[in-house]
Design a protein around this motif. Structure first.
Motif, mmCIF file in Angstrom:
data_model
loop_
_atom_site.group_PDB
_atom_site.id
_atom_site.type_symbol
_atom_site.label_atom_id
_atom_site.label_comp_id
_atom_site.label_asym_id
_atom_site.label_seq_id
_atom_site.Cartn_x
_atom_site.Cartn_y
_atom_site.Cartn_z
ATOM 1 N N ILE A 45 0.179 13.274 -9.315
ATOM 2 C CA ILE A 45 0.620 12.298 -8.356
ATOM 3 C C ILE A 45 1.216 11.061 -9.037
ATOM 4 C CG2 ILE A 45 -0.412 10.602 -6.792
ATOM 5 C CD1 ILE A 45 -2.384 12.830 -5.838
ATOM 6 N N THR A 46 2.096 10.623 -8.245
ATOM 7 C CA THR A 46 2.750 9.288 -8.529
ATOM 8 C C THR A 46 2.894 8.357 -7.214
ATOM 9 O OG1 THR A 46 3.911 9.888 -10.519
ATOM 10 C CG2 THR A 46 4.649 7.750 -9.215
ATOM 11 N N LEU A 47 2.067 7.230 -7.308
ATOM 12 C CA LEU A 47 2.020 6.472 -5.910
ATOM 13 C C LEU A 47 3.360 5.603 -6.330
ATOM 14 C CD1 LEU A 47 -1.633 5.286 -6.031
ATOM 15 C CD2 LEU A 47 -0.695 7.047 -4.867
ATOM 16 N N LEU A 48 3.754 5.460 -4.829
ATOM 17 C CA LEU A 48 4.866 4.254 -4.893
ATOM 18 C C LEU A 48 3.999 2.954 -4.020
ATOM 19 C CD1 LEU A 48 7.818 3.412 -4.597
ATOM 20 C CD2 LEU A 48 7.885 4.440 -2.325
ATOM 21 N N VAL A 49 4.486 1.866 -4.966
ATOM 22 C CA VAL A 49 3.737 0.656 -4.590
ATOM 23 C C VAL A 49 4.957 -0.218 -4.047
ATOM 24 C CG1 VAL A 49 2.376 -1.330 -5.076
ATOM 25 C CG2 VAL A 49 1.847 0.887 -5.931
ATOM 26 N N TYR A 50 4.965 -0.922 -2.799
ATOM 27 C CA TYR A 50 5.722 -1.985 -2.386
ATOM 28 C C TYR A 50 5.023 -3.307 -2.928
ATOM 29 C CZ TYR A 50 8.012 1.708 0.454
ATOM 30 O OH TYR A 50 8.739 2.873 0.963
ATOM 31 N N SER A 51 5.620 -3.995 -3.602
ATOM 32 C CA SER A 51 5.417 -5.080 -4.245
ATOM 33 C C SER A 51 5.921 -6.358 -4.014
ATOM 34 C CB SER A 51 4.596 -5.195 -5.650
ATOM 35 O OG SER A 51 4.127 -6.188 -6.021
ATOM 36 N N GLY A 52 5.473 -7.529 -3.683
ATOM 37 C CA GLY A 52 6.276 -8.791 -3.511
ATOM 38 C C GLY A 52 6.902 -9.000 -5.074
ATOM 39 N N ALA A 53 7.990 -9.672 -5.072
ATOM 40 C CA ALA A 53 8.440 -9.868 -6.286
ATOM 41 C C ALA A 53 7.661 -10.877 -7.512
ATOM 42 C CB ALA A 53 9.862 -10.276 -6.425
ATOM 43 N N GLY A 54 7.117 -11.709 -6.683
ATOM 44 C CA GLY A 54 6.606 -12.584 -7.457
ATOM 45 C C GLY A 54 4.979 -12.251 -8.001
ATOM 46 N N LEU A 55 4.675 -10.895 -7.475
ATOM 47 C CA LEU A 55 3.455 -10.430 -8.240
ATOM 48 C C LEU A 55 3.968 -9.466 -9.248
ATOM 49 C CD1 LEU A 55 1.882 -9.529 -5.004
ATOM 50 C CD2 LEU A 55 1.643 -11.614 -6.125
ATOM 51 N N LYS A 56 5.100 -9.413 -9.797
ATOM 52 C CA LYS A 56 5.565 -8.534 -10.856
ATOM 53 C C LYS A 56 4.672 -8.246 -12.066
ATOM 54 C CE LYS A 56 9.733 -6.344 -12.683
ATOM 55 N NZ LYS A 56 11.396 -6.490 -12.714
ATOM 56 N N LYS A 57 4.819 -9.570 -12.772
ATOM 57 C CA LYS A 57 3.873 -9.342 -14.078
ATOM 58 C C LYS A 57 2.668 -8.790 -13.949
ATOM 59 C CE LYS A 57 6.708 -13.343 -16.181
ATOM 60 N NZ LYS A 57 6.723 -14.588 -16.715
ATOM 61 N N ALA A 58 1.945 -9.261 -13.211
ATOM 62 C CA ALA A 58 0.614 -8.639 -12.729
ATOM 63 C C ALA A 58 0.451 -7.313 -12.471
ATOM 64 C CB ALA A 58 -0.199 -9.647 -11.894
ATOM 65 N N MET A 59 1.348 -7.155 -11.386
ATOM 66 C CA MET A 59 1.405 -5.668 -11.019
ATOM 67 C C MET A 59 1.611 -4.758 -11.967
ATOM 68 S SD MET A 59 -0.332 -5.687 -8.132
ATOM 69 C CE MET A 59 -0.058 -4.117 -7.558
ATOM 70 N N ILE A 93 -3.861 -6.486 -0.172
ATOM 71 C CA ILE A 93 -3.360 -5.105 -0.583
ATOM 72 C C ILE A 93 -3.981 -4.193 0.219
ATOM 73 C CG2 ILE A 93 -5.105 -4.962 -2.222
ATOM 74 C CD1 ILE A 93 -2.961 -3.307 -3.927
ATOM 75 N N GLY A 94 -2.865 -3.254 0.776
ATOM 76 C CA GLY A 94 -3.750 -2.075 1.465
ATOM 77 C C GLY A 94 -2.870 -0.811 1.521
ATOM 78 N N ALA A 95 -3.403 0.218 1.869
ATOM 79 C CA ALA A 95 -2.562 1.555 1.886
ATOM 80 C C ALA A 95 -1.790 1.474 3.236
ATOM 81 C CB ALA A 95 -3.644 2.674 1.982
ATOM 82 N N THR A 96 -0.616 2.281 3.039
ATOM 83 C CA THR A 96 0.529 2.544 4.047
ATOM 84 C C THR A 96 -0.257 3.483 5.133
ATOM 85 O OG1 THR A 96 1.514 4.273 3.204
ATOM 86 C CG2 THR A 96 2.273 2.020 2.686
ATOM 87 N N THR A 97 0.126 3.488 6.179
ATOM 88 C CA THR A 97 -0.276 4.479 7.450
ATOM 89 C C THR A 97 0.318 5.649 7.219
ATOM 90 O OG1 THR A 97 1.265 3.711 8.589
ATOM 91 C CG2 THR A 97 -0.841 2.724 9.120
ATOM 92 N N PHE A 98 1.215 5.960 6.431
ATOM 93 C CA PHE A 98 1.706 7.313 6.195
ATOM 94 C C PHE A 98 1.676 7.569 4.663
ATOM 95 C CE2 PHE A 98 4.774 3.572 6.566
ATOM 96 C CZ PHE A 98 5.144 3.306 5.246
ATOM 97 N N THR A 99 0.834 7.195 3.884
ATOM 98 C CA THR A 99 0.729 7.843 2.571
ATOM 99 C C THR A 99 0.303 9.146 2.576
ATOM 100 O OG1 THR A 99 -0.702 7.716 0.429
ATOM 101 C CG2 THR A 99 -1.672 6.826 2.692
ATOM 102 N N GLU A 100 0.762 9.893 1.520
ATOM 103 C CA GLU A 100 0.452 11.391 1.510
ATOM 104 C C GLU A 100 -0.626 11.575 0.532
ATOM 105 O OE1 GLU A 100 4.142 13.456 0.734
ATOM 106 O OE2 GLU A 100 5.210 12.867 2.682
ATOM 107 N N HIS A 101 -0.841 10.386 0.022
ATOM 108 C CA HIS A 101 -2.005 10.720 -1.205
ATOM 109 C C HIS A 101 -3.223 9.807 -0.777
ATOM 110 C CE1 HIS A 101 1.245 12.672 -3.045
ATOM 111 N NE2 HIS A 101 2.005 11.684 -3.158
ATOM 112 N N PRO A 102 -3.768 9.809 0.140
ATOM 113 C CA PRO A 102 -4.798 9.001 0.619
ATOM 114 C C PRO A 102 -6.088 8.618 -0.369
ATOM 115 C CG PRO A 102 -5.154 10.824 1.914
ATOM 116 C CD PRO A 102 -3.923 11.071 1.211
ATOM 117 N N ASP A 103 -6.520 9.710 -0.871
ATOM 118 C CA ASP A 103 -7.578 9.477 -2.282
ATOM 119 C C ASP A 103 -7.031 8.699 -3.187
ATOM 120 O OD1 ASP A 103 -9.140 11.075 -0.436
ATOM 121 O OD2 ASP A 103 -8.833 12.856 -1.538
ATOM 122 N N ALA A 104 -5.854 9.151 -3.852
ATOM 123 C CA ALA A 104 -5.334 8.190 -5.202
ATOM 124 C C ALA A 104 -5.074 6.775 -4.536
ATOM 125 C CB ALA A 104 -4.115 8.901 -5.584
#
Length: 272
Positions: free
Chosen positions: A39-53, A226-237
């Motif tokens: 599994i590879t998750l796709l995370v939508y992240s604010g650009a200002g959080l890039k280093k930490a994320m 931070i939260g899960a999308t409503t359409f994630t196909e990998h809810p556990d991960a």
């Protein structure tokens, strides 16, 4: 072949079958049924959080074997991408106002909270223009850099403050950059093409900038959700990732990159 030989062979085959059946009742130690495999998750992240994320993704993959890919952009841009594609697993914007917009569009589940985005006034090293407050952003002749109103949480929050103070039009007359992400504002300050900007503590480069605090009562400090999308196909991960980011280990990575972590008594008046 004699009847005895045939009987003997049949017995041997039967014994071998029974043994084999007995040996497969327990799965081999090398066999896995872990749903997180590959599994590879796709995370939508604010650009200002890039280093930490980015660091969080590396540590998470090392700990759990789950890959993490990012889309970094202004929060408004990310919401549009999620709304159009309905693909991806996690949303982490720069502040709760943008997360609420995503919730209203039924794009995300209930959030957890990670850290604080604390806006400050950034000025050129030595503060050559003697800027003391956001009211000075309206002073004629200054060059101001700000995040986009429709793409960044801090850009939107800043404009609300300018409007509250009655200086929005005067500030806008001084704006030389409205950037789609906060990172471009940082570049403008580092290059000296702007005299002042609204940035957050984690974005300050002490080699090129000085800072002026903004009073908490002005309400610019944002909580990072931070939260899960409503359409994630990998809810556990996805849940594992959200829990990791909001854990003490995840928050420690944010602290390493200059963020006060949630909750913090210094910001107890700030509500999600």
């Amino acid at each position: 072949m004699t009847g005895k030989a045939v009987t003997l062979i049949a017995i041997v085959i039967l014994v071998a079958f029974l043994c084999t059946a007995g040996c497969t009742t327990q799965p081999s130690a090398t066999v896995t049924t872990d749903d997180n495999t590959n599994i590879t998750l796709l995370v939508y992240s604010g650009a200002g959080l890039k280093k930490a994320m980015t660091e969080i993704g590396e540590v998470f993959t090392e700990n759990y074997g789950i890959g993490v890919d990012y889309t970094f952009a202004g929060s408004g841009t990310l919401i549009t991408q999620m709304d159009l594609s309905r693909k991806g697993d996690v949303f982490i914007p720069g502040g709760t106002p943008d997360y609420r917009i995503a919730q209203e569009k039924d794009l995300v589940e209930e959030p957890g909270y990670v850290a604080y985005h604390v806006p400050v006034i950034a000025v050129q090293k030595g503060n050559p223009h003697n800027i003391t407050s956001v009211n000075d952003f309206a002073r004629p002749g200054l060059k101001i850099a700000l995040g986009g109103v429709n793409t960044t949480a801090i850009g939107r929050a800043g404009d609300k403050l300018f409007q509250k103070l009655g200086i929005l039009d005067a500030v806008e007359a001084n704006v030389v950059l409205r950037a789609p992400t906060i990172n471009e504002v940082v570049v403008a300050m580092n290059m000296g093409t702007a005299d002042a900007a609204l940035l957050t503590l984690d974005q300050i480069n002490p080699g090129t900038m000085d800072t002026i605090d903004i009073p908490q009562e002005n309400g610019l400090t944002l909580i990072v959700p931070i939260g899960a999308t409503t359409f994630t196909e990998h809810p556990d991960a996805t849940q594992k990732f959200v829990e990791f980011v909001t854990s003490d280990e995840g928050k420690a990575i944010f602290a390493k990159h200059g963020f006060p972590t949630y909750p913090d008594p210094a910001y107890m008046g700030i509500e999600p």
